[in-house]
Each structure stands twice: as structure tokens, then as C-alpha cells.
Design an enzyme around this catalytic site. Structure first.
Site, short mmCIF file in Angstrom:
data_model
loop_
_atom_site.label_atom_id
_atom_site.label_comp_id
_atom_site.label_asym_id
_atom_site.label_seq_id
_atom_site.Cartn_x
_atom_site.Cartn_y
_atom_site.Cartn_z
N ARG A 164 0.81 -1.23 0.00
CA ARG A 164 0.00 0.00 0.00
C ARG A 164 0.84 1.27 0.00
O ARG A 164 0.40 2.34 0.42
CB ARG A 164 -0.97 0.03 1.18
CG ARG A 164 -1.96 -1.10 1.15
CD ARG A 164 -3.24 -0.75 1.87
NE ARG A 164 -4.16 -1.85 1.76
CZ ARG A 164 -4.21 -2.87 2.60
NH1 ARG A 164 -3.39 -2.91 3.63
NH2 ARG A 164 -5.08 -3.83 2.43
N LYS A 220 3.93 11.54 -11.18
CA LYS A 220 3.09 10.72 -12.06
C LYS A 220 3.80 9.40 -12.28
O LYS A 220 4.94 9.37 -12.75
CB LYS A 220 2.87 11.42 -13.41
CG LYS A 220 1.81 12.48 -13.39
CD LYS A 220 1.49 12.92 -14.80
CE LYS A 220 0.45 14.02 -14.79
NZ LYS A 220 0.21 14.58 -16.15
N GLU A 266 11.57 18.07 -24.58
CA GLU A 266 10.85 18.44 -23.36
C GLU A 266 11.43 19.72 -22.75
O GLU A 266 10.70 20.50 -22.14
CB GLU A 266 10.90 17.30 -22.32
CG GLU A 266 10.22 16.01 -22.74
CD GLU A 266 8.69 16.00 -22.49
OE1 GLU A 266 8.14 17.03 -22.04
OE2 GLU A 266 8.07 14.96 -22.75
N LYS A 316 8.78 23.00 -13.64
CA LYS A 316 7.88 21.90 -13.36
C LYS A 316 7.50 21.90 -11.88
O LYS A 316 6.33 21.70 -11.53
CB LYS A 316 8.51 20.56 -13.76
CG LYS A 316 7.59 19.40 -13.42
CD LYS A 316 7.66 18.26 -14.35
CE LYS A 316 6.52 17.28 -14.05
NZ LYS A 316 6.57 16.08 -14.84
N GLU A 354 -3.27 17.73 -11.42
CA GLU A 354 -3.70 18.19 -12.75
C GLU A 354 -5.19 18.51 -12.83
O GLU A 354 -5.92 18.00 -13.67
CB GLU A 354 -3.31 17.16 -13.82
CG GLU A 354 -3.29 17.78 -15.22
CD GLU A 354 -2.62 16.88 -16.24
OE1 GLU A 354 -1.55 16.34 -15.99
OE2 GLU A 354 -3.21 16.75 -17.33
N ARG A 361 -1.43 22.19 -14.36
CA ARG A 361 -0.45 21.13 -14.67
C ARG A 361 -0.61 20.65 -16.12
O ARG A 361 0.35 20.18 -16.73
CB ARG A 361 -0.57 19.96 -13.70
CG ARG A 361 0.52 18.93 -13.93
CD ARG A 361 0.69 17.95 -12.79
NE ARG A 361 1.73 17.00 -13.13
CZ ARG A 361 2.32 16.18 -12.29
NH1 ARG A 361 1.97 16.18 -11.02
NH2 ARG A 361 3.26 15.34 -12.69
N ASN A 396 1.58 19.53 -20.78
CA ASN A 396 1.25 18.67 -21.92
C ASN A 396 1.28 19.43 -23.25
O ASN A 396 0.72 18.95 -24.24
CB ASN A 396 -0.12 18.03 -21.72
CG ASN A 396 -0.07 17.01 -20.59
OD1 ASN A 396 0.91 16.31 -20.43
ND2 ASN A 396 -1.12 16.97 -19.78
N HIS A 444 1.56 17.57 -26.47
CA HIS A 444 1.32 16.15 -26.20
C HIS A 444 0.07 15.59 -26.86
O HIS A 444 -0.02 14.39 -27.08
CB HIS A 444 1.27 15.88 -24.70
CG HIS A 444 2.64 15.88 -24.05
ND1 HIS A 444 3.47 16.98 -24.07
CD2 HIS A 444 3.32 14.92 -23.38
CE1 HIS A 444 4.59 16.68 -23.43
NE2 HIS A 444 4.53 15.44 -23.00
N HIS A 503 0.71 12.28 -28.75
CA HIS A 503 0.11 10.98 -28.43
C HIS A 503 -0.54 10.35 -29.65
O HIS A 503 -0.46 9.12 -29.85
CB HIS A 503 -0.89 11.12 -27.27
CG HIS A 503 -0.21 11.38 -25.96
ND1 HIS A 503 -0.85 11.92 -24.88
CD2 HIS A 503 1.07 11.17 -25.56
CE1 HIS A 503 0.00 12.04 -23.86
NE2 HIS A 503 1.17 11.58 -24.26
N HIS A 513 9.21 9.46 -27.79
CA HIS A 513 8.24 10.37 -27.16
C HIS A 513 8.68 11.85 -27.28
O HIS A 513 7.90 12.70 -27.71
CB HIS A 513 8.05 9.99 -25.70
CG HIS A 513 7.15 10.93 -24.96
ND1 HIS A 513 5.80 11.02 -25.21
CD2 HIS A 513 7.43 11.87 -24.01
CE1 HIS A 513 5.27 11.96 -24.44
NE2 HIS A 513 6.24 12.49 -23.70
#
Ligand code: GLY
Length: 370
Positions: A122, A144, A186, A228, A238, A242, A246, A249, A253, A267
Site C-alpha cells: 500500500r 506521475k 521536453e 515543473k 492536474e 499542470r 502537456n 502532447h 500521443h 516520445h
């Protein structure tokens, strides 16, 4: 030359240490976090071959033992089979609730190991030691974590903040030029989304930075991580700002899905092309000047980066098919695509108010040059 950025998240706050030689000092940085002098390291086979002995030695200097598991390198590792293997291995190694898992690698390892740490017993703490430029400036910071589903990228995961990030900029010297430039996509993203002065600086310093000049590398990583950290501190999960991270992105994607998440498009390469397309779309919608997308493309080209759809090898689907692929994006809200657009360089904002026909037009024009 060493820099530190603090990620301010109340009781989940942590530091990102940035500079050359941090792997050698890893034991000194990690020791204060440990309940007992032992860590479990998840890495990939490429990073293990290049850097695992150095990490073992850096930990041993502080009396810390290390067990390690090296997973295959590459995006295909970031799915259930290798994730299950990693979690079972951590349990076999008797990693306890108060132990630390170390994610030692690029974005794939950071995301997978972070998610493994999030669910193990956990939740156990973890330390990120990112070894790619992309992981140092983006994926190792902000919590993330996750893996890919056959349905789409990063669809399974959790927010789980690391306890420490050690971004050793000396290891960037072992990246291939292609991987380095993909990570640089990035870095450029940060200038474009929120800091025009940083973009100016990259236009000047980008070539020496890519050439290996360490002070410029440390500064680029630090400025990126600082941006960041500021964004994540005000919007950890987000709900708003946030999403600015992206930029590029949504296009990226779709392009990654169209190229089968393969070596055809890394990427960070997709992010760079996506940023150029996001500025083209912004200009087409009258939000920014026509010079802005040209300036973005000029910098990417000057750096020898993939800039246009024509730079992606092989066939691409049509414009409408690419827009359909965007429908799986996590940024879809009530079936409506959200885009990060810009009013100029360094002035990005989030909007759901983009006519799909204009997106199709921009892609049709971009595909016409392929
Ligand atoms: N890579 C985008 C984010 O961390 O939010």
C-alpha cells in the site's frame, strides 16, 4: 555546479539535486531516508550495463547494500508483465514498508518503479535517479507513475511523489545523440509554455548544451525542473495548470499511436513535432503571430531535431484518423479534446474550445509536405 530545486508539496515535499557526480554520492544523499542500510533498485539492462556498478559503489561508500533487478530496455517494458515481475521481485526481496525503492533509469523505469512503489504494501517511498534527459527534466519530478495499457499510454497509474530525485548530469554523456535530442524536446517545451527568456537562452545555448557543455546542461535541467516544480506545487493532480506541461502532447500521443509506440518516433521527438503543430494551430486560430511557429520550427531544425511530420519515417494515417487517435488522450473531458495553445512564445494556456475542423486543416497541411 550543483543545484537544488525544492518541490513544495507540504508533507510530500522533496528536493531535486542536479549536477555531475551525484551517482557517486548517492549513498550520502539516500542514507538519511533509510530505516536500514539496504535499497532495492529497479533499472533496465542498458543502464545496468553502463552505470549500475557506479551506483553500487556510490551506495557502498555510505554503507548501503543494494539488490537490483534489470528489466529489458524500451517502452514495451512499461506494461503489466514486467510490472508484475517487478512487484513480485520486490516482495521476494522482502522490501518492507519503511524501505526505499530506487528507480534508476529513464522515463520507462521511473514510471514503472514509481507505480510499483505506490502499490507495494500500500505504498513505500522511492527515490528517482533519472538517467535520460527526458526523465531528468520531466518524468522523474511530479509523482506521475504508471504503465501503459493496450488501450493507450499511461492509462494505469497513481500519483506517488518520490522522496528525493538525484539528476546526475554526467550520465547524459552516455546517451545517444538521438535520445539526448528527444529529451531536449521536453526542455524546449518549458520555454515555449511559460518562459520566453528561457526559449531565447536555448536558442543561444542549445548547440553547446547538446555538444556536452556541462554548465549549460545543469542550467537547462535546473530551469526546466524549477518550472515543473512550480506548476506541480500549485496543481499536483492536474486539475488545472499542470495540463500546461502537456504542450505538444495531444498531437504527440496521436503520432505515437499512429507509429505503434515504436522506434519510428521517440516520445520527446513527438513532443517537439507536437509543439510545432500546437504553435501552428495557435497561429491559425489567430492567437499568436505567424512568426511564432516559424521561430519554434527554426530552433528545432537548428538543433537537428525532428520538426515536421515529414521527418517521421514511413507512412502516416490521414488527418481525420490522427484526430480520431487523439480521442484516447487522458485530456479528453466529456468527449471534448483539450489543447494547450499559446498566445506567444512562453504564453501557453489550456482550452477545450478548438474547432476540430481547424485541427484537421492544420494536420492536412502538415501531411501535404510528407
Ligand atoms: N509530464 C507531464 C506531467 O508530469 O504532468
Amino acid at each position: 555546479m550543483q543545484q537544488v530545486v525544492h518541490v513544495d508539496l507540504g508533507e510530500r515535499s522533496y528536493d531535486v539535486q542536479i549536477g555531475p557526480g551525484l551517482i557517486d554520492q548517492a549513498g550520502d544523499w539516500i542514507a538519511p531516508l533509510l530505516a536500514r542500510p539496504r535499497v532495492a533498485v529497479l533499472t533496465d539492462e542498458t543502464v545496468a550495463e553502463l552505470h549500475l556498478d557506479a551506483l553500487r559503489a556510490g551506495l557502498a561508500k555510505a554503507g548501503i547494500d543494494m539488490v537490483s533487478l534489470a528489466l529489458p530496455a524500451g517502452e514495451s517494458t512499461k506494461g503489466w508483465p514486467q510490472f508484475t515481475r517487478a512487484v513480485e521481485w520486490l516482495l521476494e526481496q522482502k522490501v518492507e514498508r519503511n524501505d526505499i525503492v530506487v528507480a534508476f533509469g529513464g522515463g520507462v523505469i521511473g514510471d514503472l518503479a514509481g507505480f510499483a512503489a505506490a502499490v507495494l504494501r500500500r505504498g513505500v517511498r522511492f527515490v528517482q535517479i533519472p538517467t535520460s534527459l527526458l526523465a531528468q527534466v520531466d518524468s522523474s519530478v511530479g509523482g506521475k507513475t504508471g504503465i501503459n495499457s493496450p488501450v493507450g499510454k499511461n492509462l494505469i497509474g497513481a500519483f506517488h511523489q518520490p522522496s528525493l530525485v538525484l539528476a546526475d548530469t554526467a550520465v547524459l554523456g552516455t546517451l545517444t545523440a538521438r535520445d539526448f535530442l528527444a529529451g531536449y524536446g521536453e526542455v524546449v517545451k518549458y520555454g515555449l509554455l511559460g518562459d520566453a527568456n528561457f526559449f531565447d537562452w536555448l536558442e543561444q545555448k542549445g548547440p553547446v548544451l547538446a555538444g556536452g557543455y556541462m554548465a549549460a546542461r545543469v542550467e537547462a535541467v535546473t530551469r526546466s525542473v524549477q518550472m515543473k516544480a512550480d506548476i506541480v506545487s500549485r496543481d499536483e493532480t492536474e486539475q488545472g495548470d499542470r495540463a500546461l506541461l502537456n504542450l505538444g502532447h495531444t498531437f504527440c500521443h496521436a503520432l505515437e499511436a499512429a507509429t505503434g509506440y515504436s522506434d519510428r518516433l521517440l516520445h520527446g521527438e513527438g513532443v517537439a513535432i507536437g509543439c510545432a503543430l500546437a504553435f501552428e494551430l495557435s497561429s491559425r486560430l489567430g492567437l499568436c503571430s505567424q512568426e511564432d511557429p516559424s521561430r519554434v520550427r527554426a530552433h528545432l531544425k537548428a538543433m537537428g531535431m525532428k520538426t515536421d511530420l515529414a521527418d517521421i519515417p514511413g507512412e502516416l494515417p490521414g488527418a481525420q484518423a490522427l484526430v480520431d487517435l487523439m480521442g484516447q488522450d487522458k485530456k479528453v473531458v466529456d468527449g471534448q479534446l483539450r489543447f494547450i495553445l499559446a498566445r506567444g512564445i512562453g504564453e501557453a494556456f489550456v482550452t477545450g474550445d478548438v474547432p476540430p475542423s481547424t485541427v484537421v486543416e492544420v494536420l492536412e497541411d502538415a501531411l501535404a509536405t510528407v
